[in-house]
Design a protein around this motif. Structure first.
Motif, short mmCIF file in Angstrom:
data_model
loop_
_atom_site.label_atom_id
_atom_site.label_comp_id
_atom_site.label_asym_id
_atom_site.label_seq_id
_atom_site.Cartn_x
_atom_site.Cartn_y
_atom_site.Cartn_z
N HIS A 144 28.29 -79.64 50.97
CA HIS A 144 29.91 -79.43 52.03
C HIS A 144 30.81 -80.11 52.73
O HIS A 144 30.12 -80.63 52.92
CB HIS A 144 29.19 -77.99 52.97
CG HIS A 144 28.90 -76.85 53.24
ND1 HIS A 144 26.98 -76.85 52.41
CD2 HIS A 144 29.45 -75.86 52.47
CE1 HIS A 144 26.90 -75.10 52.52
NE2 HIS A 144 28.39 -75.10 51.94
N GLN A 145 31.73 -79.66 52.44
CA GLN A 145 32.98 -80.47 53.06
C GLN A 145 32.79 -81.31 52.67
O GLN A 145 32.99 -82.70 53.42
CB GLN A 145 32.98 -80.42 54.36
CG GLN A 145 33.59 -78.57 55.42
CD GLN A 145 32.57 -78.59 56.81
OE1 GLN A 145 32.09 -79.12 56.88
NE2 GLN A 145 34.33 -79.14 57.01
N LEU A 185 30.64 -83.76 51.08
CA LEU A 185 30.38 -84.72 51.47
C LEU A 185 29.54 -85.04 49.82
O LEU A 185 28.66 -83.88 48.99
CB LEU A 185 28.87 -84.19 52.30
CG LEU A 185 27.98 -85.39 52.30
CD1 LEU A 185 28.30 -86.37 53.33
CD2 LEU A 185 26.14 -84.47 53.59
N GLN A 187 25.21 -71.59 81.61
CA GLN A 187 26.07 -71.47 80.33
C GLN A 187 26.93 -70.45 79.98
O GLN A 187 28.03 -69.96 80.03
CB GLN A 187 26.44 -72.74 79.44
CG GLN A 187 25.99 -74.55 79.69
CD GLN A 187 26.31 -74.55 78.44
OE1 GLN A 187 26.73 -74.24 77.19
NE2 GLN A 187 24.89 -76.22 78.64
N MET A 240 25.85 -81.26 54.97
CA MET A 240 26.37 -80.85 55.72
C MET A 240 27.00 -80.82 56.62
O MET A 240 28.18 -81.58 56.17
CB MET A 240 25.34 -82.66 56.05
CG MET A 240 25.77 -82.98 57.67
SD MET A 240 24.75 -84.62 58.78
CE MET A 240 25.54 -85.54 58.06
N LEU A 241 27.43 -80.31 57.73
CA LEU A 241 28.89 -79.43 57.55
C LEU A 241 29.46 -80.61 58.81
O LEU A 241 28.64 -81.07 59.14
CB LEU A 241 28.82 -77.86 57.89
CG LEU A 241 28.23 -76.95 57.41
CD1 LEU A 241 27.38 -75.32 57.84
CD2 LEU A 241 29.00 -76.46 56.27
N LEU A 242 30.77 -79.99 58.81
CA LEU A 242 31.24 -80.58 60.19
C LEU A 242 31.89 -79.40 60.85
O LEU A 242 32.28 -78.72 60.27
CB LEU A 242 32.59 -81.67 59.64
CG LEU A 242 32.27 -82.85 58.69
CD1 LEU A 242 33.79 -82.89 58.01
CD2 LEU A 242 31.82 -83.95 59.53
N PRO A 260 29.80 -84.51 62.78
CA PRO A 260 28.84 -83.33 61.86
C PRO A 260 27.52 -82.83 62.19
O PRO A 260 27.09 -82.84 63.50
CB PRO A 260 27.53 -85.02 61.26
CG PRO A 260 28.23 -85.84 62.12
CD PRO A 260 29.23 -85.83 63.05
N LEU A 265 24.29 -82.44 62.25
CA LEU A 265 23.49 -83.40 62.86
C LEU A 265 23.46 -83.13 63.92
O LEU A 265 22.05 -83.40 64.99
CB LEU A 265 23.07 -84.42 62.37
CG LEU A 265 22.65 -84.98 61.12
CD1 LEU A 265 22.69 -87.01 61.12
CD2 LEU A 265 21.23 -84.49 60.94
N ARG A 290 25.65 -74.90 69.64
CA ARG A 290 25.37 -75.59 70.87
C ARG A 290 25.18 -77.30 69.97
O ARG A 290 24.44 -77.94 69.43
CB ARG A 290 23.71 -75.70 71.21
CG ARG A 290 23.90 -76.49 72.92
CD ARG A 290 22.26 -76.39 73.52
NE ARG A 290 22.58 -77.02 74.93
CZ ARG A 290 21.43 -77.85 75.40
NH1 ARG A 290 20.35 -77.27 75.14
NH2 ARG A 290 21.66 -78.18 76.07
N ALA A 339 26.80 -80.91 74.34
CA ALA A 339 25.41 -79.86 75.02
C ALA A 339 26.30 -79.11 75.62
O ALA A 339 24.91 -77.55 76.07
CB ALA A 339 24.63 -80.64 76.40
N ARG A 340 27.45 -79.03 74.74
CA ARG A 340 28.08 -77.03 75.35
C ARG A 340 27.05 -75.47 74.23
O ARG A 340 27.86 -76.11 72.76
CB ARG A 340 29.38 -77.36 75.88
CG ARG A 340 30.00 -77.80 77.23
CD ARG A 340 29.53 -77.27 77.80
NE ARG A 340 30.31 -76.43 79.05
CZ ARG A 340 31.07 -76.39 79.18
NH1 ARG A 340 31.99 -77.65 79.26
NH2 ARG A 340 31.70 -75.58 79.48
N ASP A 396 29.27 -70.52 53.27
CA ASP A 396 28.77 -71.22 54.52
C ASP A 396 29.81 -72.55 55.09
O ASP A 396 30.37 -73.64 54.93
CB ASP A 396 27.60 -71.70 54.00
CG ASP A 396 26.70 -72.89 54.87
OD1 ASP A 396 27.20 -72.81 55.90
OD2 ASP A 396 26.34 -73.51 54.93
N LYS A 397 31.43 -71.73 55.21
CA LYS A 397 32.52 -72.36 55.77
C LYS A 397 32.92 -71.78 56.84
O LYS A 397 32.89 -70.44 57.49
CB LYS A 397 33.23 -71.97 55.50
CG LYS A 397 33.98 -73.27 53.75
CD LYS A 397 34.76 -72.61 53.10
CE LYS A 397 35.12 -73.63 51.94
NZ LYS A 397 34.39 -74.71 51.40
#
Lengths: 999, 100
Positions: free
Chosen positions: A251-252, A254, A744, B1-3, B14, B16, B59, B65-66, B77-78
């Motif tokens: 994706h994107q 990578l 939250q 891996m998405l951004l 990323p 991750l 999250r 951590a929000r 998957d976009k």
């Protein structure tokens, strides 16, 4: 030995001989060779045996699409790799290669009997043959199949190499360094954009390496290549990486790259990683992967000596190797004619050029005539002969669409070309749509899902001139898209040998087509008749045909076979190719080592090991460890000669008799602070908190919204607006996440702050009747007498000169304290208490003793005695629910019909009839051991230990309606007999009055 | 891996760094005791699981951590958009226009 090496030809270094061995025999090649070209130079074509039929096989290609020439390669202990492609492995001094899939030898292989039994191994063979009898599967079929299956042998030693990984961010990533990729990188590189150009080969150039006669901008191709490489070297914004395969496009933009660093070196530098996995995030990607040559499909197209014409051209021009003295050419495309011409000019005597087309460009036939090569047009090929090397080719005239009169042509190699197809693999990874081009008879990249351009042969442009121009345009567009000023460079190209051709299904034959071994997928031994059989047997979708025949499912990912398979399936189905469609290519593009995926994640750096501040002390004492989530925890402290059982019994006795010391630092800790802290706690936990006075603790029980137990722990209220929450060791992050989620997103109005303090506090537990005596002298600012500091009290004070939060709590049933000090003081505190405890024979204990002591008291461990399906009532914890509270997380679920129904599993105690027998945790429980199998299981053992204090075994279990079974005998069937045990309603085995805690 | 664009950090980061957190816009009832067993079941377990546009929570676990909301198209998957907790759903039609 005859050499097939041509002096002064190719890019190999004729002055640098390299020794290597193949199946124990020593050979010589040249620096710059691949293993395949070096063997061919020595006249070796027989390189392996096929997967299913064990047919003798030779190298077919000159690139990563190679299905046949797979070797085991070894470089000392721990450095063995199966299925190394001889076409990719560069020759290095002392390279040790062995052939695969043969016994006892490559030339005489017993497994070849499969070839004569071919009719038994038709498409869907596994599905049809091993259906019955069922009992044969485990004992007969599976062991035999497993023994016979697989390519090569697995390495038997741990991998001695290391592997690296790296991230990169670039403006433009160009995949493939042939004419299109080079031009794209030039255009983008000159604009100032950051460019990464990668190619799986040992050097850049692609087709140009096999076409030295082409001139670009009035320079011979290889001079132009050298100038271009020099320009890249001079551009600081351009990175060129060879031996680097783009394995997957994610994706994107990578792109995963696997860079091979040492496999080509005679002697790798000490400690150098073997491969490096790159994860490159590119703003623009240019795919210039080129095209793949297709084999022609005819009987015997897999004999050693039969290879792709383009590969023969590469061996000739790049490596200076003739693949034969008398090659016959079989083609459906012009490009193979040029191979014949090059070979003839280099001194070979091509036996004939056989073209399936009735007419071709006169320039080709004229040139063939001038070189004295017989050209046979409008023919079909119906067979080959030769056991370990092709000897002849059977060619037939075509009469009215049928194979007619046959003729054998003697040859020592057959060079085939079924045309070219764009390499669509990486584009397919992006879920890009493919479009069928009727004129070219190929699939081309269609609708894109990523910021990508496809250039050159990868989109059906076959000539070098067109590829250079297309690449230059793609690189320019990419550079402009990232905001650079770019102009597409223009190239003048001459001696460009553009060709055209036709796409074929299997070639017509005058023989029994059902007996023909006309291969489509060489690696998985799939023939044309397998595809037709699959269609006859009802497979309609190309995805089903693929799985039924295994076409394209070998490690070469169908690079050679997919389009041929599609053409034949489409013909069998009576549909046009686009109506049948192509199967999806998936990553990785070519086989990739596990090592490069693992990278640094092995051994000590496999994952994080969390250690407490006291860990070093335990290590010095010789503690045995166990992993608890990411923590390593002291499991028990064996003395010399003690086994685990003896050590744990001694530790248990010591803690109950006098005092034990335990490192509880891994406990999850969350500081809940704020004016609304108590409201928040009321809503999160089942227990009531409003009336809990500062300075007091309470056992807290946390449910999910579904009503099942998620976590528990002792919670101390330090002041009106501050709670010290403890969680299970493994649950700390989950609980904080859950708290944050509610705070939250559900109750953002609450003024509460949550802070993880797990690693900020070191926690030393003192447990046992003498715990106070050890601790008391160290405590300042607090009276810890039984009256002043009762069970479940908490206070801030000073212990051994360190600021501390002192809890009077017990997870053992003994008088107990847990001293929290800032982590940096943990080790010092521990050592002071340890020293002071000597006069009381203080004993350090580990997690196993902790488990036994708590089980004797019936204290549960969430995640061991509960499994995510237990309600508070199931676990006997209804006392922990604040009945008067209007709401808390999970409360509503506790009255759902299934949660209050009969037949739920409840936690009970279980005492074996034989007190010496310790049940196995996880063992299943049945009511009647005489019932027929499969038995109805009514529960399982959750905790089970030898209790030194009770002199017998104890256990906890979850059992259907367990509390109604008080006194009932249940049965635990084990492999060596059934164990009987009685249910006890309560789980408290020791000191039910809690007299020992309150001293 | 998405951004993934964190609407609080205002950066594309990323995948991750992020954790998925289920379907979005499912508010916990203010008084669960008022709900029937069926209503409560639906709140607990019933999710849309669409093929196409999905409103979901993420999250920025290893970052700010929000928790925040996102619109993701599940076939390709976009991510079409991300927005802060408490903000209304963005208009799908205009987002799909952007995606083309």
């Amino acid at each position: 030995m005859t050499t097939y090496r041509l002096p002064n030809r190719g890019r190999v270094d004729h002055g640098k001989p390299v020794r290597f061995s193949f199946d124990g025999k020593s050979y010589q090649g040249l620096a710059g060779d691949t293993l395949a070209s070096a063997l061919l130079a020595n006249g070796v074509h027989l390189m392996g045996r096929s997967f299913k039929y064990h047919r003798p096989r030779g190298v077919v290609s000159a690139g990563s699409d190679e299905p046949n020439a797979l070797f085991g390669t070894r470089r000392g202990a721990g450095r063995f790799e199966p299925n190394t492609r001889a076409t990719i492995q560069e020759l290095r001094e002392g390279l040790d290669a062995t052939s695969q899939n043969r016994w006892p030898s490559l030339a005489f292989d017993m497994g070849a009997i499969n070839d004569n039994l071919g009719s038994l191994f038709s498409a869907g063979f596994y599905y049809k043959t091993f259906m019955w009898p069922r009992a044969f599967w485990d004992r007969v079929y599976e062991p035999v199949i497993r023994n016979a299956a697989g390519l090569g042998v697995s390495p038997s030693e741990p991998d001695a190499d290391s592997y690296a990984s790296r991230f990169a961010h670039v403006d433009v990533l160009v995949v493939g360094a042939g004419p299109a990729g080079l031009a794209a990188a030039l255009a983008a590189g000159r604009s100032g954009a950051s460019v990464m150009l990668v190619d799986e080969n040992s050097e850049v150039g692609g087709t140009l390496l096999s076409e030295p006669a082409v001139t670009i901008d009035d320079k011979p191709a290889w001079d132009w290549l050298a100038a271009t490489t020099a320009e890249f070297d001079a551009l600081p914004n351009v990175t060129v990486m060879t031996r680097t395969t783009a394995i997957g496009y994610y994706h994107q933009n990578l792109v995963g790259l696997c860079q091979r660093l040492t496999d080509h070196l005679d002697t790798p530098p000490e400690g150098a990683p073997r491969e490096r996995m790159w994860k490159v995030r590119a703003r623009e990607v240019v795919l210039a992967q080129g095209a793949l040559e297709k084999p022609l499909v005819f009987d015997g197209n897999d004999r050693p000596g039969v290879l792709l014409a383009g590969a023969a051209q590469t061996y000739l021009n790049r490596y200076g190797v003739k693949v034969g003295d008398r090659p016959a050419i079989v083609t459906a495309h012009d490009s193979a004619w040029y191979t014949a011409f090059d070979l003839a000019e280099a001194g070979a005597k091509p036996a004939a050029i056989v073209d399936v087309r009735a007419t071709v460009d006169h320039a080709l036939t004229d040139r063939a005539r001038a070189l004295g090569i017989e050209a046979l047009l409008g023919r079909t090929v119906t067979g080959t002969s030769g056991r370990l090397r092709v000897k002849s080719l059977r060619v037939n005239r075509m009469d009215g669409g049928k194979a007619g009169e046959a003729r054998d042509i003697a040859c020592d190699a057959v060079l085939m070309c079924g045309g070219w197809t764009p390499c669509l693999h990486l584009f397919s990874h992006t879920q890009g749509k493919l479009t069928w081009d009727e004129a070219l008879q190929v699939y081309l990249p269609g609708k894109k899902t990523e910021t990508v351009q496809i250039a050159g042969a990868g989109r059906g442009l076959w000539s070098i001139a067109a590829s250079l121009e297309d690449g230059a345009n793609a690189g320019t567009l990419a550079a402009r898209d990232v905001g650079c000023q770019a102009e597409a460079p223009a190239f003048t190209v001459s001696a460009d040998r553009t060709g055209s051709g036709v796409t074929c299904k299997e070639l017509p034959t005058d023989r029994d087509a059902g007996k023909a071994k006309a291969f489509i997928d060489f690696q998985n031994d799939v023939t044309a008749k397998d595809i037709r059989l699959a269609v006859r047997e009802g497979m309609r979708s190309i995805e089903h045909v693929k799985r039924y025949t295994t076409n394209g499912m070998a490690t070469d990912q169908g690079k050679m076979s997919n389009v041929n398979g599609l053409m034949i399936a489409a013909d069998a189905l009576g549909k046009a190719p686009p109506q049948v469609g192509l199967t999806t290519f998936r990553p990785p593009y070519s086989p990739t080592t596990f090592g490069s995926f693992a990278g640094y994640h092995k051994d000590a750096t496999f994952e994080v090991t969390r250690k407490t501040p006291i860990d070093g002390w335990a290590e010095a004492q010789g503690a045995a460890y166990e992993p608890v989530s990411l923590w390593r925890r002291a499991w028990y402290f064996p003395k010399p000669g003690e086994d685990m059982h003896a050590a744990v019994s001694r530790e248990c006795r010591g803690a109950r008799a006098s005092v034990g010391i335990f490192d509880a630092s891994t406990l999850g800790k969350i500081e809940v602070v704020g004016p609304d802290a108590v409201t928040f706690m009321e809503r999160m936990y089942t227990n009531p908190w409003a009336k809990l006075a500062p300075g007091r603790c309470r056992y807290g029980l946390l449910l999910g919204e579904d009503g099942f137990i998620r976590d528990d722990g002792v919670i101390g209220r330090l002041s009106a607006d501050r709670f010290h929450v403890t969680t299970t060791t493994g649950g700390a992050a989950r609980v904080l996440n859950m708290m944050e989620d509610y705070l939250q997103t559900e109750w953002p109005d609450l003024k509460v702050w949550l802070t993880s303090t797990t690693e900020q506090w070191a926690v030393v537990a003192l447990q046992g009747p003498n715990a106070r005596k050890v601790l008391e002298p160290f405590v300042e600012g607090l009276d810890i007498s039984a009256e002043a500091f009762p069970h479940m009290a908490v206070a801030e004070c000073t212990v051994a000169g360190f600021p501390a939060r002192l809890f009077r709590v017990s997870f053992t049933g003994e008088l107990g304290f847990e001293v929290n000090v800032p982590a940096r003081h943990g080790r010092a505190l521990w050592e002071k208490l340890w020293e002071a405890g000597q006069q009381y024979d203080i004993v350090p204990y580990g997690t196993e003793t902790m488990h036994v002591l708590r089980a004797e008291k019936g204290y549960i461990i969430v995640g061991q005695d509960t499994d995510g399906t237990l309600t508070p009532d199931d676990a006997g914890l209804t006392w922990a629910i604040g009945k008067a509270k209007p709401d808390f997380v999970g409360k509503r679920s506790l009255t759902r019909p299934d949660m209050v129904a009969k037949g739920r599993k409840q936690l009970v105690g279980l005492l074996t009839d034989d007190p010496k027998v310790v049940l196995q945790e996880g063992a299943q429980i049945v009511a009647d051991p005489a019932q027929p199998k499969p038995m109805t299981m009514i529960g399982h053992v959750t905790s089970s230990y030898w209790s030194d204090a009770l002199g017998r075994s104890i256990a906890m279990a979850v059992v259907v309606d367990g509390r109604d079974r008080d006194g009932q005998t249940l049965h635990v069937p084990m492999p060596d007999g059934t164990i009987t045990a009685k249910v006890v309603k309560g789980t408290v085995f020791l000191d039910p009055e809690n007299a020992r805690i309150s001293v | 891996m998405l951004l993934i664009h964190c609407p609080y950090c205002e950066q594309d980061l990323p995948e991750l760094e992020f954790a998925y957190a289920g379907e979005a816009h499912i508010a916990r009832p203010t008084d669960p005791s008022k709900l029937s067993d069926e209503e409560w079941r639906d709140f607990l377990f019933i999710r849309t699981n669409p093929k196409g546009v999905h409103f979901e929570r993420w999250r920025h676990l290893n970052g700010c951590a929000r928790f925040f909301n996102a619109v993701r198209e599940t076939v390709g998957d976009k991510f079409l958009a991300t927005y802060k907790t408490g903000e209304p759903r963005p208009d799908i039609t205009s987002l799909m226009g952007d995606a083309k």
